[in-house]
Write an enzyme that holds these catalytic residues in place. Structure first.
Site, PDB file in Angstrom:
ATOM      1  N   TRP A 194       0.803  -1.226   0.000  1.00 26.90           N
ATOM      2  CA  TRP A 194       0.000   0.000   0.000  1.00 26.90           C
ATOM      3  C   TRP A 194       0.834   1.273   0.000  1.00 26.90           C
ATOM      4  O   TRP A 194       0.318   2.343  -0.295  1.00 26.90           O
ATOM      5  CB  TRP A 194      -0.922   0.023   1.223  1.00 26.90           C
ATOM      6  CG  TRP A 194      -0.216  -0.241   2.534  1.00 26.90           C
ATOM      7  CD1 TRP A 194      -0.164  -1.423   3.213  1.00 26.90           C
ATOM      8  CD2 TRP A 194       0.546   0.689   3.304  1.00 26.90           C
ATOM      9  NE1 TRP A 194       0.591  -1.289   4.355  1.00 26.90           N
ATOM     10  CE2 TRP A 194       1.040   0.003   4.440  1.00 26.90           C
ATOM     11  CE3 TRP A 194       0.863   2.047   3.158  1.00 26.90           C
ATOM     12  CZ2 TRP A 194       1.834   0.614   5.409  1.00 26.90           C
ATOM     13  CZ3 TRP A 194       1.652   2.665   4.119  1.00 26.90           C
ATOM     14  CH2 TRP A 194       2.123   1.947   5.232  1.00 26.90           C
ATOM     15  N   ASN A 195       2.121   1.183   0.330  1.00 31.87           N
ATOM     16  CA  ASN A 195       2.873   2.433   0.502  1.00 31.87           C
ATOM     17  C   ASN A 195       3.275   3.090  -0.816  1.00 31.87           C
ATOM     18  O   ASN A 195       3.481   4.295  -0.873  1.00 31.87           O
ATOM     19  CB  ASN A 195       4.099   2.215   1.400  1.00 31.87           C
ATOM     20  CG  ASN A 195       5.019   1.125   0.909  1.00 31.87           C
ATOM     21  OD1 ASN A 195       4.669   0.323   0.047  1.00 31.87           O
ATOM     22  ND2 ASN A 195       6.214   1.075   1.460  1.00 31.87           N
ATOM     23  N   LYS A 232      -2.535  -8.516  -7.434  1.00 37.10           N
ATOM     24  CA  LYS A 232      -3.417  -8.380  -6.280  1.00 37.10           C
ATOM     25  C   LYS A 232      -2.913  -7.159  -5.507  1.00 37.10           C
ATOM     26  O   LYS A 232      -1.934  -7.238  -4.773  1.00 37.10           O
ATOM     27  CB  LYS A 232      -3.372  -9.648  -5.415  1.00 37.10           C
ATOM     28  CG  LYS A 232      -4.461  -9.699  -4.326  1.00 37.10           C
ATOM     29  CD  LYS A 232      -4.041  -8.921  -3.109  1.00 37.10           C
ATOM     30  CE  LYS A 232      -5.171  -8.856  -2.078  1.00 37.10           C
ATOM     31  NZ  LYS A 232      -4.945  -7.788  -1.086  1.00 37.10           N
ATOM     32  N   PRO A 233      -3.561  -5.988  -5.670  1.00 31.11           N
ATOM     33  CA  PRO A 233      -3.137  -4.804  -4.926  1.00 31.11           C
ATOM     34  C   PRO A 233      -3.627  -4.900  -3.490  1.00 31.11           C
ATOM     35  O   PRO A 233      -4.515  -5.697  -3.180  1.00 31.11           O
ATOM     36  CB  PRO A 233      -3.818  -3.658  -5.675  1.00 31.11           C
ATOM     37  CG  PRO A 233      -5.060  -4.272  -6.212  1.00 31.11           C
ATOM     38  CD  PRO A 233      -4.723  -5.703  -6.539  1.00 31.11           C
ATOM     39  N   GLY A 256       6.508  -6.736   0.477  1.00 34.02           N
ATOM     40  CA  GLY A 256       5.798  -6.667   1.744  1.00 34.02           C
ATOM     41  C   GLY A 256       6.679  -7.130   2.878  1.00 34.02           C
ATOM     42  O   GLY A 256       7.912  -7.098   2.781  1.00 34.02           O
ATOM     43  N   SER A 257       6.075  -7.595   3.947  1.00 28.79           N
ATOM     44  CA  SER A 257       6.832  -7.968   5.138  1.00 28.79           C
ATOM     45  C   SER A 257       7.595  -9.269   4.943  1.00 28.79           C
ATOM     46  O   SER A 257       7.201 -10.133   4.154  1.00 28.79           O
ATOM     47  CB  SER A 257       5.883  -8.113   6.332  1.00 28.79           C
ATOM     48  OG  SER A 257       5.117  -9.300   6.216  1.00 28.79           O
ATOM     49  N   GLU A 294      10.723  -8.604  -2.332  1.00 29.09           N
ATOM     50  CA  GLU A 294      11.300  -7.388  -1.754  1.00 29.09           C
ATOM     51  C   GLU A 294      10.626  -7.220  -0.404  1.00 29.09           C
ATOM     52  O   GLU A 294       9.459  -6.846  -0.315  1.00 29.09           O
ATOM     53  CB  GLU A 294      11.044  -6.194  -2.670  1.00 29.09           C
ATOM     54  CG  GLU A 294      11.906  -5.003  -2.313  1.00 29.09           C
ATOM     55  CD  GLU A 294      11.086  -3.844  -1.796  1.00 29.09           C
ATOM     56  OE1 GLU A 294      11.192  -3.576  -0.569  1.00 29.09           O
ATOM     57  OE2 GLU A 294      10.356  -3.236  -2.570  1.00 29.09           O
ATOM     58  N   LEU A 295      11.382  -7.537   0.652  1.00 30.80           N
ATOM     59  CA  LEU A 295      10.800  -7.689   1.975  1.00 30.80           C
ATOM     60  C   LEU A 295      11.205  -6.562   2.921  1.00 30.80           C
ATOM     61  O   LEU A 295      11.521  -5.467   2.484  1.00 30.80           O
ATOM     62  CB  LEU A 295      11.175  -9.066   2.524  1.00 30.80           C
ATOM     63  CG  LEU A 295      10.847 -10.236   1.573  1.00 30.80           C
ATOM     64  CD1 LEU A 295      11.312 -11.555   2.149  1.00 30.80           C
ATOM     65  CD2 LEU A 295       9.358 -10.279   1.255  1.00 30.80           C
ATOM     66  N   CYS A 355      10.038   1.057   2.575  1.00 29.58           N
ATOM     67  CA  CYS A 355      10.906  -0.066   2.939  1.00 29.58           C
ATOM     68  C   CYS A 355      12.372   0.335   2.994  1.00 29.58           C
ATOM     69  O   CYS A 355      13.180  -0.349   3.632  1.00 29.58           O
ATOM     70  CB  CYS A 355      10.711  -1.215   1.959  1.00 29.58           C
ATOM     71  SG  CYS A 355      10.892  -0.726   0.236  1.00 29.58           S
ATOM     72  N   GLU A 382      11.467  -2.543  12.156  1.00 27.77           N
ATOM     73  CA  GLU A 382      11.189  -1.492  11.183  1.00 27.77           C
ATOM     74  C   GLU A 382      10.130  -0.545  11.755  1.00 27.77           C
ATOM     75  O   GLU A 382       9.060  -0.990  12.176  1.00 27.77           O
ATOM     76  CB  GLU A 382      10.689  -2.139   9.888  1.00 27.77           C
ATOM     77  CG  GLU A 382      10.740  -1.250   8.685  1.00 27.77           C
ATOM     78  CD  GLU A 382      10.508  -2.035   7.388  1.00 27.77           C
ATOM     79  OE1 GLU A 382      10.865  -1.513   6.325  1.00 27.77           O
ATOM     80  OE2 GLU A 382       9.965  -3.157   7.457  1.00 27.77           O
ATOM     81  N   GLU A 415      14.641  -5.483  -8.983  1.00 33.18           N
ATOM     82  CA  GLU A 415      13.719  -4.730  -9.816  1.00 33.18           C
ATOM     83  C   GLU A 415      14.465  -3.498 -10.320  1.00 33.18           C
ATOM     84  O   GLU A 415      15.131  -2.810  -9.556  1.00 33.18           O
ATOM     85  CB  GLU A 415      12.484  -4.306  -9.014  1.00 33.18           C
ATOM     86  CG  GLU A 415      11.646  -5.496  -8.567  1.00 33.18           C
ATOM     87  CD  GLU A 415      10.430  -5.117  -7.747  1.00 33.18           C
ATOM     88  OE1 GLU A 415       9.404  -5.806  -7.875  1.00 33.18           O
ATOM     89  OE2 GLU A 415      10.515  -4.139  -6.988  1.00 33.18           O
TER      90      GLU A 415
END
Length: 487
Positions: free
Chosen positions: A160-161, A184-185, A238-239, A260-261, A294, A391, A468
Site C-alpha cells: 500500500w505504501n 493483487k493490490p 511486503g513484510s 522485496e521484503l 521499505c 522497522e 527490480e
C-alpha cells in the site's frame, strides 16, 4: 459506490468501482470499502474477490500471453509507450487518487507517478536489448546459442505504501518480456492499480494480459497465485514474515520468485561528513511517505563527536514539517495508513523512552487525531530498544552513537535485514571501506535517495531475493534457453 466527490478529477471514470479480470470490469458477491486515511471518507466500494475470480484471471491470461510472447519486442514496446503517454496525460488525476487512498502529499504522489512511468518506459526499451549469447562450440560440429524467452503468466502482490510505482516495477518488465501479469493490490490502496488498468486497456494492451484482482482476502488470492501451476513467476513486496509464507507456497510448483521484503536501513554519519548535506539526505530518506517506505532510514548511527550537532540540525529541519491532509496545499507529511500502524509507532517510542531514550521532538499521536503521528526525534538510543531491530514505518528518527568506524559498521550490520543503507563521509578510503563492508543490496553514499529505474533494486539476507530495475529487472521475467546445434 463512490462517496468522495469525483468532480475533483478531470476524468471521473479513473476512480473505479469494479475489478479488472480477464479484460472485463467485473463485480463480486462480496465487497469491501476503501477509505481516505486522512479524513476517513469513503472513496469506493470494490468487489471482494476470492479464489474463483483469481482462477478466472489466470485462465483468461493463458491464450493472450502466448500471442503476446510471439510479438516482437518493438511491438510490445509500442503498446507500453502508449500506456506511459496516457499515464503522463492523466498524471494529475492519478496523483490525486493516490493521495486520497494513501495519504501522502500530492507532490510525493506526482513523484511516484513519474517514477512509475520511468520504470515502464525503461523496460519498454530494455525489452529490445534482451540479448542472448552465441558460445564457441565445444566440438567442431557444434554451435551453441542461448536465447531469452518469457516465463509465461506472472503474478504480483503489491504493498500500500507505493500503490502506483510498485506495480510499474513488476508489470513493466513482465509485459515487456512477453509475459501476462495478474496483480493483487492491497485492500487499503487498490484504486491506483485499477486506474492504471483502465489506461493500459486504452493503450491497447490485449484483453486478458493484465488483471487487477481486488480483495480484502489476501490469503485466498495469494494461495491461488502461489500454487497454481499455470503461474510461472511470482513477485511480492511486503513484510518478511508474509514473504516467507508465500515463498514456501511457491515451492510446491518451483516457481521463479522475487521478493522485496522488510528493511532496517542504517543511516551513518561520520565526523568528516557535510552535516548540512547529511540532514538534507536524512529528511528525504526518513520522512518520505511519513516514514512508510521499505528503504527509509530506520537507525541514525552518528559519530559521537558530531552527534549533538547533527541532532540539532535535524531537529531544526523537522520542526518545519507540516502535518496534514496530503491533498491540502503546503502539507509535507500525511497520516499513517491505519490505526494499527499508529499503535505500532507509539509502542516503539514508548519502549525506547522506557529504556532511556530522550525525546527531542514530538513523541506522541498528533493533535489532528485519526492516523496522524507527530514527527519525532529520539536521542540516547541503545541496542536493547525495539527500534534497533524493528522497522519503524513511521515519522520517527532515532539517533544511536558510535566512536570508531568498525563499531559503526558492526552496528549497521547487526540486523537480519539488508535492503538499503546510507552513509555520509568525505574521506575516500573510508567511503570505499564502508560501502563494501555494509551488508545491504543498495548503498547510498552522500545521498538519501537511491531508487531509479536504471539500477537494480533489491536486498540481501532476509530482505529478499531478486532485483527490480536495471537490465537485471527484465531478467527476472525471462528464462534462458540453451540450444546445442549439431551441423
Amino acid at each position: 459506490m463512490t462517496k468522495v466527490p469525483a468532480k475533483q478529477l478531470a476524468r471521473k471514470d479513473l476512480l473505479c468501482t469494479k475489478a479488472f479480470i480477464g479484460g472485463e470490469w467485473v463485480s463480486a458477491s462480496k465487497t469491501f470499502d476503501v477509505k481516505n486515511p486522512a479524513t476517513g471518507e469513503l472513496l469506493s466500494t470494490l468487489p471482494d474477490c476470492g479464489s474463483a475470480e483469481t482462477e478466472a484471471a489466470i485462465a483468461a491470461a493463458v491464450a493472450p500471453q502466448k500471442l503476446w510472447a510471439k510479438k516482437t519486442a518493438k511491438e510490445r514496446s509500442a503498446v507500453l509507450k502508449k500506456w506511459v503517454a496516457l499515464i503522463d496525460k492523466h498524471k494529475d488525476d492519478l496523483a490525486l487518487i493516490l493521495t486520497w487512498e494513501n495519504g501522502k502529499p500530492i507532490a510525493e504522489s506526482l513523484g511516484e507517478i513519474a517514477s512509475g512511468m520511468g520504470y515502464i518506459e525503461w523496460f519498454a526499451e530494455e525489452a529490445k536489448r534482451a540479448y542472448g549469447d552465441v558460445i564457441h562450440g565445444h566440438l567442431p560440429d557444434k554451435r551453441l546459442m542461448v536465447i531469452l524467452q518469457p516465463v509465461g503468466i506472472t503474478a504480483a502482490i503489491t504493498p500500500w505504501n507505493f500503490p502506483h510505482s510498485m506495480i510499474s516495477r513488476k508489470a513493466g518488465p513482465a509485459l515487456a518480456a512477453g509475459c501476462a501479469q495478474i496483480v493483487k493490490p492491497p485492500a487499503q490502496t487498490p484504486l491506483s492499480a485499477l486506474a492504471m488498468a483502465k489506461l493500459a486497456e486504452e493503450a491497447g494492451l490485449p484483453k486478458g494480459l493484465f488483471s487487477i484482482v481486488t480483495s480484502s482476502r489476501a490469503r485466498d488470492v495469494g494461495t491461488v497465485l502461489t500454487t497454481d501451476p499455470r503461474v510461472a513467476k511470482f513477485s511480492f513486496t511486503g513484510s518478511t514474515e508474509v514473504g516467507k509464507l508465500l515463498m514456501a507456497q511457491c515451492a510446491g510448483t518451483v516457481k521463479k520468485i522475487s521478493l522485496e521484503l522488510g528493511g532496517n536501513a542504517p543511516f551513518l554519519v561520520f565526523d568528516d561528513a557535510d552535516l548540512d548535506a547529511a540532514v538534507t539526505g536524512a529528511m528525504a530518506s526518513k520522512f518520505r511517505n511519513a516514514g512508510q517506505t521499505c528503504v527509509c532510514a530506520n537507525r541514525f548511527i552518528v559519530q559521537r563527536s558530531v552527534a549533538k550537532q547533527f541532532a540539532e540540525k535535524l531537529k531544526s529541519a523537522m520542526e518545519k514539517m507540516v502535518v496534514g491532509n496530503g491533498a491540502d496545499d503546503g502539507v509535507t507529511t500525511g497520516p499513517l495508513i491505519d490505526a494499527p500502524s499508529v499503535e505500532k509507532v507509539e509502542a516503539l517510542v514508548k519502549d525506547a523512552t522506557a529504556k532511556g531514550a530522550k525525546v527531542a521532538l514530538g513523541g506522541n499521536k498528533h493533535k489532528l487525531g485519526g492516523f496522524y503521528f507527530e514527527p519525532t526525534l529520539l536521542t540516547n538510543m541503545t541496542p536493547d530498544m525495539l527500534i534497533a531491530t524493528n522497522e519503524i514505518f513511521g515519522p520517527v528518527a532515532a539517533i544511536f552513537e558510535f566512536d570508531k568506524d568498525e563499531e559503526a559498521i558492526a552496528m549497521a550490520n547487526s540486523t537480519r535485514y539488508g535492503l538499503a543503507s546510507y552513509f555520509y563521509a568525505r574521506d575516500l578510503s573510508r567511503v570505499f571501506n564502508v560501502a563494501e563492508s555494509i551488508e545491504s543490496g543498495m548503498v547510498g553514499v552522500n545521498t538519501g535517495m537511491l531508487t531509479t529505474e536504471v539500477a537494480p533494486f533489491g536486498g540481501v539476507k532476509e530482505s529478499g531475493l531478486g532485483r527490480e530495475g536495471g537490465w537485471q529487472g527484465l531478467r527476472e521475467y525471462v528464462e534462458e534457453k540453451y540450444i546445442c546445434l549439431s551441423i
